[in-house]
Design a protein around this motif. Structure first.
Motif, PDB file in Angstrom:
ATOM      1  N   ARG A   9      -2.335 -23.048 -15.954  1.00  0.00           N
ATOM      2  CA  ARG A   9      -3.657 -22.427 -16.102  1.00  0.00           C
ATOM      3  C   ARG A   9      -3.791 -21.848 -17.492  1.00  0.00           C
ATOM      4  O   ARG A   9      -2.834 -21.455 -18.131  1.00  0.00           O
ATOM      5  CB  ARG A   9      -3.892 -21.384 -15.028  1.00  0.00           C
ATOM      6  CG  ARG A   9      -3.189 -20.022 -14.946  1.00  0.00           C
ATOM      7  CD  ARG A   9      -2.108 -19.689 -15.835  1.00  0.00           C
ATOM      8  NE  ARG A   9      -1.523 -18.375 -15.641  1.00  0.00           N
ATOM      9  CZ  ARG A   9      -1.371 -17.476 -16.621  1.00  0.00           C
ATOM     10  NH1 ARG A   9      -1.724 -17.750 -17.845  1.00  0.00           N
ATOM     11  NH2 ARG A   9      -0.794 -16.321 -16.372  1.00  0.00           N
ATOM     12  N   ALA A  11      -5.757 -18.761 -19.139  1.00  0.00           N
ATOM     13  CA  ALA A  11      -6.387 -17.563 -18.561  1.00  0.00           C
ATOM     14  C   ALA A  11      -6.884 -16.603 -19.640  1.00  0.00           C
ATOM     15  O   ALA A  11      -6.375 -15.497 -19.789  1.00  0.00           O
ATOM     16  CB  ALA A  11      -5.368 -16.871 -17.649  1.00  0.00           C
ATOM     17  N   PRO A  12      -7.862 -17.006 -20.397  1.00  0.00           N
ATOM     18  CA  PRO A  12      -8.329 -16.140 -21.483  1.00  0.00           C
ATOM     19  C   PRO A  12      -9.154 -14.951 -20.984  1.00  0.00           C
ATOM     20  O   PRO A  12      -9.741 -15.012 -19.909  1.00  0.00           O
ATOM     21  CB  PRO A  12      -9.211 -17.076 -22.313  1.00  0.00           C
ATOM     22  CG  PRO A  12      -9.740 -18.052 -21.316  1.00  0.00           C
ATOM     23  CD  PRO A  12      -8.645 -18.248 -20.301  1.00  0.00           C
ATOM     24  N   SER A  13      -9.168 -13.911 -21.789  1.00  0.00           N
ATOM     25  CA  SER A  13     -10.055 -12.780 -21.516  1.00  0.00           C
ATOM     26  C   SER A  13     -11.290 -12.983 -22.384  1.00  0.00           C
ATOM     27  O   SER A  13     -11.153 -13.332 -23.555  1.00  0.00           O
ATOM     28  CB  SER A  13      -9.362 -11.469 -21.895  1.00  0.00           C
ATOM     29  OG  SER A  13      -8.175 -11.354 -21.147  1.00  0.00           O
ATOM     30  N   GLU A  45     -10.246 -14.008 -17.221  1.00  0.00           N
ATOM     31  CA  GLU A  45      -9.649 -12.703 -16.901  1.00  0.00           C
ATOM     32  C   GLU A  45     -10.507 -11.587 -17.489  1.00  0.00           C
ATOM     33  O   GLU A  45     -10.283 -11.113 -18.602  1.00  0.00           O
ATOM     34  CB  GLU A  45      -8.204 -12.672 -17.424  1.00  0.00           C
ATOM     35  CG  GLU A  45      -7.381 -13.798 -16.790  1.00  0.00           C
ATOM     36  CD  GLU A  45      -5.895 -13.549 -16.750  1.00  0.00           C
ATOM     37  OE1 GLU A  45      -5.371 -12.904 -17.673  1.00  0.00           O
ATOM     38  OE2 GLU A  45      -5.249 -13.996 -15.783  1.00  0.00           O
ATOM     39  N   TYR A 190      -4.616  -6.237 -15.696  1.00  0.00           N
ATOM     40  CA  TYR A 190      -4.147  -7.604 -15.993  1.00  0.00           C
ATOM     41  C   TYR A 190      -2.801  -7.822 -15.323  1.00  0.00           C
ATOM     42  O   TYR A 190      -2.557  -8.868 -14.695  1.00  0.00           O
ATOM     43  CB  TYR A 190      -4.029  -7.802 -17.519  1.00  0.00           C
ATOM     44  CG  TYR A 190      -3.120  -8.960 -17.861  1.00  0.00           C
ATOM     45  CD1 TYR A 190      -3.552 -10.267 -17.698  1.00  0.00           C
ATOM     46  CD2 TYR A 190      -1.801  -8.734 -18.283  1.00  0.00           C
ATOM     47  CE1 TYR A 190      -2.716 -11.340 -17.951  1.00  0.00           C
ATOM     48  CE2 TYR A 190      -0.952  -9.803 -18.546  1.00  0.00           C
ATOM     49  CZ  TYR A 190      -1.420 -11.104 -18.373  1.00  0.00           C
ATOM     50  OH  TYR A 190      -0.579 -12.149 -18.614  1.00  0.00           O
ATOM     51  N   ARG A 208       2.231 -18.585 -22.397  1.00  0.00           N
ATOM     52  CA  ARG A 208       1.444 -17.565 -23.098  1.00  0.00           C
ATOM     53  C   ARG A 208       2.289 -17.032 -24.238  1.00  0.00           C
ATOM     54  O   ARG A 208       3.460 -17.370 -24.350  1.00  0.00           O
ATOM     55  CB  ARG A 208       1.020 -16.451 -22.140  1.00  0.00           C
ATOM     56  CG  ARG A 208       2.174 -15.805 -21.429  1.00  0.00           C
ATOM     57  CD  ARG A 208       1.711 -14.821 -20.362  1.00  0.00           C
ATOM     58  NE  ARG A 208       2.798 -14.506 -19.456  1.00  0.00           N
ATOM     59  CZ  ARG A 208       2.642 -14.001 -18.246  1.00  0.00           C
ATOM     60  NH1 ARG A 208       1.443 -13.756 -17.782  1.00  0.00           N
ATOM     61  NH2 ARG A 208       3.683 -13.735 -17.487  1.00  0.00           N
ATOM     62  N   TYR A 212       4.442 -11.454 -24.314  1.00  0.00           N
ATOM     63  CA  TYR A 212       4.513 -11.164 -22.876  1.00  0.00           C
ATOM     64  C   TYR A 212       5.942 -11.098 -22.352  1.00  0.00           C
ATOM     65  O   TYR A 212       6.168 -10.723 -21.206  1.00  0.00           O
ATOM     66  CB  TYR A 212       3.705 -12.202 -22.084  1.00  0.00           C
ATOM     67  CG  TYR A 212       2.214 -11.974 -22.228  1.00  0.00           C
ATOM     68  CD1 TYR A 212       1.556 -11.060 -21.421  1.00  0.00           C
ATOM     69  CD2 TYR A 212       1.490 -12.636 -23.209  1.00  0.00           C
ATOM     70  CE1 TYR A 212       0.196 -10.822 -21.572  1.00  0.00           C
ATOM     71  CE2 TYR A 212       0.126 -12.399 -23.376  1.00  0.00           C
ATOM     72  CZ  TYR A 212      -0.513 -11.492 -22.554  1.00  0.00           C
ATOM     73  OH  TYR A 212      -1.853 -11.243 -22.705  1.00  0.00           O
TER      74      TYR A 212
HETATM   75  N1  GLU Z   1      -5.814 -12.775 -20.251  1.00  0.00           N
HETATM   76  C1  GLU Z   1      -4.613 -12.841 -20.995  1.00  0.00           C
HETATM   77  C2  GLU Z   1      -4.942 -12.993 -22.468  1.00  0.00           C
HETATM   78  O1  GLU Z   1      -6.039 -13.405 -22.798  1.00  0.00           O
HETATM   79  C3  GLU Z   1      -3.816 -14.037 -20.556  1.00  0.00           C
HETATM   80  C4  GLU Z   1      -2.365 -13.942 -20.659  1.00  0.00           C
HETATM   81  C5  GLU Z   1      -1.745 -14.940 -19.701  1.00  0.00           C
HETATM   82  O2  GLU Z   1      -1.880 -16.143 -19.958  1.00  0.00           O
HETATM   83  O3  GLU Z   1      -1.168 -14.536 -18.705  1.00  0.00           O
HETATM   84  O4  GLU Z   1      -4.121 -12.682 -23.297  1.00  0.00           O
END
Ligand code: GLU
Length: 472
Positions: A9, A11-13, A45, A190, A208, A212
């Motif tokens: 996936r 998952a951008p904010s 996200e 998050y 990512r 992280y």
């Molecule tokens: N929403 C997080 C971001 O934009 C995603 C990090 C992830 O892929 O878990 O940095």
């Protein structure tokens, strides 16, 4: 893991534009899913409502579309009952929060903001890290759904895990803490939401940024508390500014990916470039089509050290990808990027040699570089004379050139024919420049220009002869 269908996936904010770092993560996840006949999901996200920037979701979707990173499910592509935008999934996080409460792994935060601030200050004064869990209350009341809900770390222990890029990693108990699961505004953090979603969406590979890694033990402790297997983590190296000493920031060119679209880079070149930002398949070959990238991509060849952003390389790759296009596509694009009154298909090959992206076409036209093809240049007769030659000789040579060109049939006024005639005369002269230089200068008004044969063929017989006669 290998027996399961790969599900990745992105998952951008939605907190602003997408830069190369975001998009590279999307690309790697897409490549891995496509390589394994898996599934690639787009998830938005948006639980940090304060940071949300309007229009970001549309922007993210447009970026992925431009680059051809098609997703199998996402906010605008979902089966009934499914939803890929976190702010619309609040009930699901509450359900998981309740499971944690029931298991004794979550409790309402009894402290006020001021009290927490005092704990933090005290830790700072005593020069020790602030850990919320050291203030964990002995008895917690029931959660009213209004107060923040905290995670009660099940075991304060060290964690070992394997990262597909960074290898075997471990972190001590100091990395674990009772973090917030659900904030007092009702939205999950998050840290919590992404785990619930990854579980619910059967994600088994998470890629990512390497930032992280530090929080991974926290995530592992939530998986442990919930009783689920964590996904395979593959953290991606930082993208460094050119020079390689610092992380790419906005000032060093971390710009909106759609700006590259506006500048006329090809999506295939951008994909090739991004793929090589932190990965390479080994060997010398660097120009890869999308299909070749899917075949060659492998998590084990993602590098650990930072990848350097190099725009010269992007330009080079783009030029190479332009060469992979059909003649018709090249011509269509070049003509489209020219001002309407300059759209002459005879210019295509001259322009093609000098550009690495489509906006260079526009820039060439704006800089006046192409003017010589549209209006006769100002000529300084002194400059017609080649090196140590004389004016007399120059005019004699030009006269001969005019005569020879006059004999070419208008329909046969091609680069090859003109070249044959001019070279024949040039080879008879003391030096070739004696013939070629005055022709070039008379036609272009420049010392350096495309070949005079090319200019003449583009100008056509009448205009070529008229410019040559004008300097006599
Ligand atoms: N929403 C997080 C971001 O934009 C995603 C990090 C992830 O892929 O878990 O940095």
């Amino acid at each position: 893991m290998l027996n399961k269908k790969v599900v990745t996936r992105f998952a951008p904010s939605p907190t602003g534009f997408m830069h190369v770092g975001n998009v590279r993560a999307a690309l790697y996840e897409w490549l891995w899913a496509r390589k394994n006949n898996g599934i690639f999901i787009l998830r938005i996200e948006d639980t940090d409502q304060k940071r949300e920037v309007e229009g970001s979701v549309e922007h993210i979707v447009e970026c992925l579309k431009w680059l051809g990173l098609d997703y199998d499910a996402g906010p605008d592509k979902c089966e009934p009952g499914m939803c890929y935008t976190q702010s619309e999934r609040l009930e699901i996080y509450k359900k998981y929060a309740k499971i944690l409460i029931e298991k004794g792994y979550a409790y309402p935060d009894p402290y006020t903001v001021e009290e927490l601030e005092n704990f933090r200050k005290k830790a700072e004064e005593e020069k020790r890290p602030f850990l919320y869990r050291e203030h964990r209350p002995d008895n917690f009341g029931t959660w009213d759904g209004i107060k923040a809900l905290r995670f009660k770390t099940p075991e304060i222990k060290s964690y070992q895990w394997h990262d597909a890029v960074f290898g075997d990693l471990s972190a001590g108990p100091e990395m674990l803490d009772d973090f917030v699961l659900i904030k007092s505004d009702g939205y999950p953090t998050y840290n919590f939401a992404h785990i619930v979603d990854d579980i619910e969406m059967n994600i088994n590979v998470v890629m990512r940024g390497q930032e992280y890694i530090a929080s991974t033990p926290k995530y592992l402790s939530v998986y442990q508390a919930l009783g689920f297997e964590p996904p395979l983590y593959a953290c991606l190296p930082h993208i460094m500014a050119t020079g390689g000493n610092k992380k790419l920031g906005k000032r060093d060119g971390a710009k909106d990916v759609l700006d590259y679209k506006k500048e006329g880079y090809l999506p295939d070149a951008m994909v090739n470039f991004l793929a090589f930002l932190g990965w390479n398949p080994g060997g010398d070959k660097e120009i890869y089509t999308r299909k070749e990238l899917i075949e060659a991509f492998d998590l084990s060849r993602i590098q650990v050290s930072g990848a350097q952003m190099n725009l010269e390389k992007l330009d080079w790759m783009n030029k190479e990808h332009i060469k992979l296009l059909s003649k018709e596509e090249i011509e269509k694009n070049i003509l489209e990027w020219l001002p309407e009154d300059m759209r002459n298909s005879k210019l295509v090959s001259v322009i093609l040699e000098r550009i690495s992206k489509w906006s260079d076409v526009r820039d060439m036209a704006q800089s006046g570089e192409l003017d010589l093809f549209f209006k006769a240049p100002e000529i300084d007769k002194v400059k017609l004379v080649y090196k140590n030659s004389t004016a007399e000789k120059t005019f004699e040579n030009l006269q001969a050139v005019i005569k020879a060109l006059e004999n070419i049939d208008e329909n046969n006024f091609t680069v090859e024919k003109i070249k044959e005639i001019l070279m024949d005369l040039a080879n008879k002269a003391e030096s070739r420049g004696e013939v070629l230089h005055p022709v070039r200068y008379a036609l272009s008004g420049l010392d350096k220009s495309p070949d005079p044969f090319i200019i003449a063929s583009i100008l056509g017989k009448n205009e070529t002869l008229s410019r040559l006669q004008k300097v006599m």
